[in-house]
Design a protein around this motif. Structure first.
Motif, PDB file in Angstrom:
ATOM      1  N   ARG A 283       0.821  -1.242   0.000  1.00 57.07           N
ATOM      2  CA  ARG A 283       0.148   0.028  -0.079  1.00 57.07           C
ATOM      3  C   ARG A 283       0.917   1.283  -0.093  1.00 57.07           C
ATOM      4  O   ARG A 283       1.889   1.199   0.605  1.00 57.07           O
ATOM      5  CB  ARG A 283      -0.893  -0.129   1.063  1.00 57.07           C
ATOM      6  N   TYR A 325      -0.774   0.770  -4.303  1.00 59.11           N
ATOM      7  CA  TYR A 325      -2.173   0.879  -4.406  1.00 59.11           C
ATOM      8  C   TYR A 325      -2.673   1.671  -3.173  1.00 59.11           C
ATOM      9  O   TYR A 325      -1.922   1.943  -2.178  1.00 59.11           O
ATOM     10  CB  TYR A 325      -2.986  -0.458  -4.368  1.00 59.11           C
ATOM     11  N   THR A 328      -9.256   4.728  -4.020  1.00 62.01           N
ATOM     12  CA  THR A 328      -9.433   5.525  -4.992  1.00 62.01           C
ATOM     13  C   THR A 328     -10.603   6.498  -4.605  1.00 62.01           C
ATOM     14  O   THR A 328     -11.423   6.407  -3.759  1.00 62.01           O
ATOM     15  CB  THR A 328      -9.952   4.876  -6.144  1.00 62.01           C
ATOM     16  N   CYS A 559     -10.182   1.058  -6.278  1.00 61.22           N
ATOM     17  CA  CYS A 559      -8.787   1.093  -5.768  1.00 61.22           C
ATOM     18  C   CYS A 559      -7.817   1.882  -6.787  1.00 61.22           C
ATOM     19  O   CYS A 559      -8.226   1.986  -8.182  1.00 61.22           O
ATOM     20  CB  CYS A 559      -8.260  -0.414  -5.850  1.00 61.22           C
ATOM     21  N   ARG A 560      -6.970   2.849  -6.403  1.00 63.64           N
ATOM     22  CA  ARG A 560      -6.044   3.470  -7.267  1.00 63.64           C
ATOM     23  C   ARG A 560      -4.865   2.757  -7.254  1.00 63.64           C
ATOM     24  O   ARG A 560      -4.041   2.589  -6.302  1.00 63.64           O
ATOM     25  CB  ARG A 560      -5.784   4.765  -6.623  1.00 63.64           C
ATOM     26  N   ILE A 561      -4.294   2.207  -8.539  1.00 64.19           N
ATOM     27  CA  ILE A 561      -3.273   1.265  -8.746  1.00 64.19           C
ATOM     28  C   ILE A 561      -2.336   2.222  -9.394  1.00 64.19           C
ATOM     29  O   ILE A 561      -2.298   2.528 -10.562  1.00 64.19           O
ATOM     30  CB  ILE A 561      -3.529   0.070  -9.627  1.00 64.19           C
TER      31      ILE A 561
END
Length: 573
Positions: A283, A325, A328, A559-561
């Motif tokens: 993370r 990650y 989001t 999720c912001r990857i």
């Protein structure tokens, strides 16, 4: 605006033209645009073949007589389509026409301008904004019937010929720049030649329906060939996945022991040790001296307080770190709102997500991860995973496990159990959602829809098929992603037959098997894999609302990857 008796509902929109970028916005007036960088649609006039037309005759159903049409030609990837805008005066119509007409003509190699095209002058300083421009009439009218004339048929002949030339140019460019050259077979060249000539014959002699069908199939065929030829980016990108395949092959090799010459071989396997979710993917860490960093320092990175703090932290308080990650921002996704969405087609940024992201993992193996609990310990966090929601059908956790093809997709068969990237995400109900579930009758429509989906999806395939996923690449214009993918950025996709709903004791597991998707979708996603480490990708999930009482839609979770590296997928777990 006057009301017109028509089956098409028209609403006021606004267009803006900055340099060569033409944008279409949700808001009716430019001064009401909240985020100019995120229009509903964007068109780069310098990189797209367009022809502007100014109309003076009244057209039934339009609010004014000052209609301007932008014909957009993309024969390699899409059919011909139109953007139409109604200006409120003749002066505005002329001004818009002159500005857009400056970019008319085919696209060339010199900065997006066609060599010898008199209309494509440089207008980088031009910036136009006009209020009260109605753009609702047949915007993106891909399926619109077009009355064809002999001159148009000749024009379509030219466009299809350019499509073949464009495809050949792409292939030649790859041949000249790539170190690992790949020759086109004679059969492929013959098939391409025959297909183009058949298409030209039907364009000249066929009906409108025949023309549309022919154009569709020729686009699909050329797209397939282009993707086949441009699937490799460079010699460094071509090696992606090879190290993973080697690791998988080594893992599959059994350790054999024999007891004597004629004794049968014995397979010896190590006992499987389950790992904690989030062990295979880091993370992203908070920015120093922020409130989030202090919260993690005081409460611990794996505490319930830290989980809630990450969920509510602003994006700027979290670092952008390669191959990491974070949760989001739900407002990035425009979702359905009422009333009467079927008619109004209105969308707005989502409210905060109903679930908080607990973890994301990234694995690669010779087979997909069928059950997340086979490799991972289901998290147990006091006060979060053990709470009662007050509804037996709504557990406190949701696990979404996505399977991406690890092998080259085939147009003729779907490999449903080969090398696969498995991406399990674990979500927990947010504090606000838990509060609303205490009084479900007065809860927000999104919470009620979630409750219905949890109750009915297990036994009703149609209701299960309301699950939608969305992918949005940040700042896609600055990436090296193929242009034909840009138009699909942020578009939702219903997960119907490819989705599997499984109920467990305190969580629901929803599996998305991309191998069941259509070939072009699988091929496009697989072709995108080498680019993942070049951009930031936001993925979101929601339940589709279809009635006013179910709206507005709200994001389930996301999720912001950041700069995902396919070669770093975990194998030995």
């Amino acid at each position: 605006m006057t009301h017109h008796q028509s089956t098409t509902f028209r609403v006021m929109r606004s267009f803006t033209l900055h340099g060569q970028i033409l944008c279409y916005h949700e808001e009716p007036h430019p001064e009401q645009i909240t985020n100019p960088s995120k229009p509903r649609a964007r068109l780069n006039l310098a990189k797209t073949e367009t022809i502007a037309e100014m109309h003076s005759k009244h057209k039934q159903g339009l609010p004014t007589d000052h209609l301007l049409t932008i014909n957009i030609y993309d024969p390699v990837i899409r059919n011909k389509r139109k953007w139409e805008m109604c200006c409120i005066s003749k002066e505005e119509q002329v001004m818009w026409y002159n500005a857009i007409r400056a970019h008319d003509g085919p696209v060339g190699d010199a900065g997006g301008m066609a060599v010898g095209s008199p209309n494509r002058d440089h207008h980088e300083g031009t910036s136009l904004q006009f209020p009260n421009i109605d753009s609702s009439n047949n915007l993106f009218a891909v399926n619109r019937k077009i009355q064809r004339s002999p001159s148009m048929e000749q024009q379509e002949d030219v466009l299809l010929t350019r499509a073949a030339e464009k495809a050949v140019e792409v292939w030649m460019e790859k041949e000249n720049s790539g170190s690992n050259k790949k020759e086109m077979s004679m059969s492929t060249m013959v098939l391409l030649f025959v297909t183009m000539n058949v298409a030209l014959y039907f364009v000249r002699n066929g009906s409108e329906q025949t023309f549309q069908a022919t154009l569709f199939f020729i686009n699909a065929f050329v797209l397939y060939l282009v993707m086949e030829r441009t699937g490799t980016k460079s010699s460094s990108k071509q090696t992606k996945g090879k190290s993973l395949k080697a690791k998988v092959a080594k893992k599959k090799k059994k350790v054999m022991e024999t007891d004597g010459i004629n004794a049968p071989a014995l397979e010896i396997e190590k006992p499987h040790q389950k790992i904690m979710p989030g062990s295979t993917m880091p993370r992203s860490t908070p920015v120093k001296n922020t409130e989030l960093e202090m919260k993690l320092h005081n409460c611990g990175a794996n505490s319930a307080e830290a989980l809630r703090a990450y969920a509510t932290a602003p994006t700027e308080s979290i670092q952008v770190q390669p191959h990491s990650y974070v949760q989001t921002d739900a407002s990035l996704f425009n979702l359905r709102i009422g009333p009467n969405y079927k008619r109004n087609k209105q969308k707005a940024p989502s409210a905060p997500a109903l679930y908080d992201l607990y973890s994301m993992d990234f694995l690669y193996d010779s087979t997909a991860l069928k059950n997340v609990s086979d490799k991972f310990k289901i998290p147990s966090i006091p006060g979060i995973t053990d709470v009662s929601t007050g509804h037996a059908h709504i557990p406190p956790m949701l696990v979404i496990n996505t399977w991406l093809p690890g092998e080259e997709p085939s147009v003729f068969a779907k490999n449903t159990d080969g090398d696969t990237y498995s991406i399990p995400m674990v979500f927990v109900l947010s504090k606000d959602t838990l509060e609303q579930l205490k009084d479900i009758d007065n809860a927000e429509p999104g919470v009620k829809l979630l409750s219905e989906w949890c109750r009915r999806a297990e036994s009703e395939p149609d209701f299960k098929g309301r699950f939608k996923c969305m992918g949005q690449i940040e700042d896609i214009e600055s990436t090296s992603i193929p242009k034909f993918i840009h138009g699909y950025n942020g578009k939702p996709a219903l997960v119907t037959k490819s989705g599997t709903f499984t109920r467990h004791e305190n969580y629901i597991e929803f599996t998305i098997n991309v191998n069941y998707w259509a070939f072009l979708a699988r091929k496009g996603l697989h072709s995108l894999m080498p680019y993942f480490q070049d951009f930031i990708f936001n993925v979101g999930f929601t339940i589709e609302a279809r009635h006013d009482e179910e709206m507005p839609e709200v994001l389930l979770g996301g999720c912001r990857i950041m700069n995902l590296d396919p070669d770093k997928a975990a194998v030995d777990v």
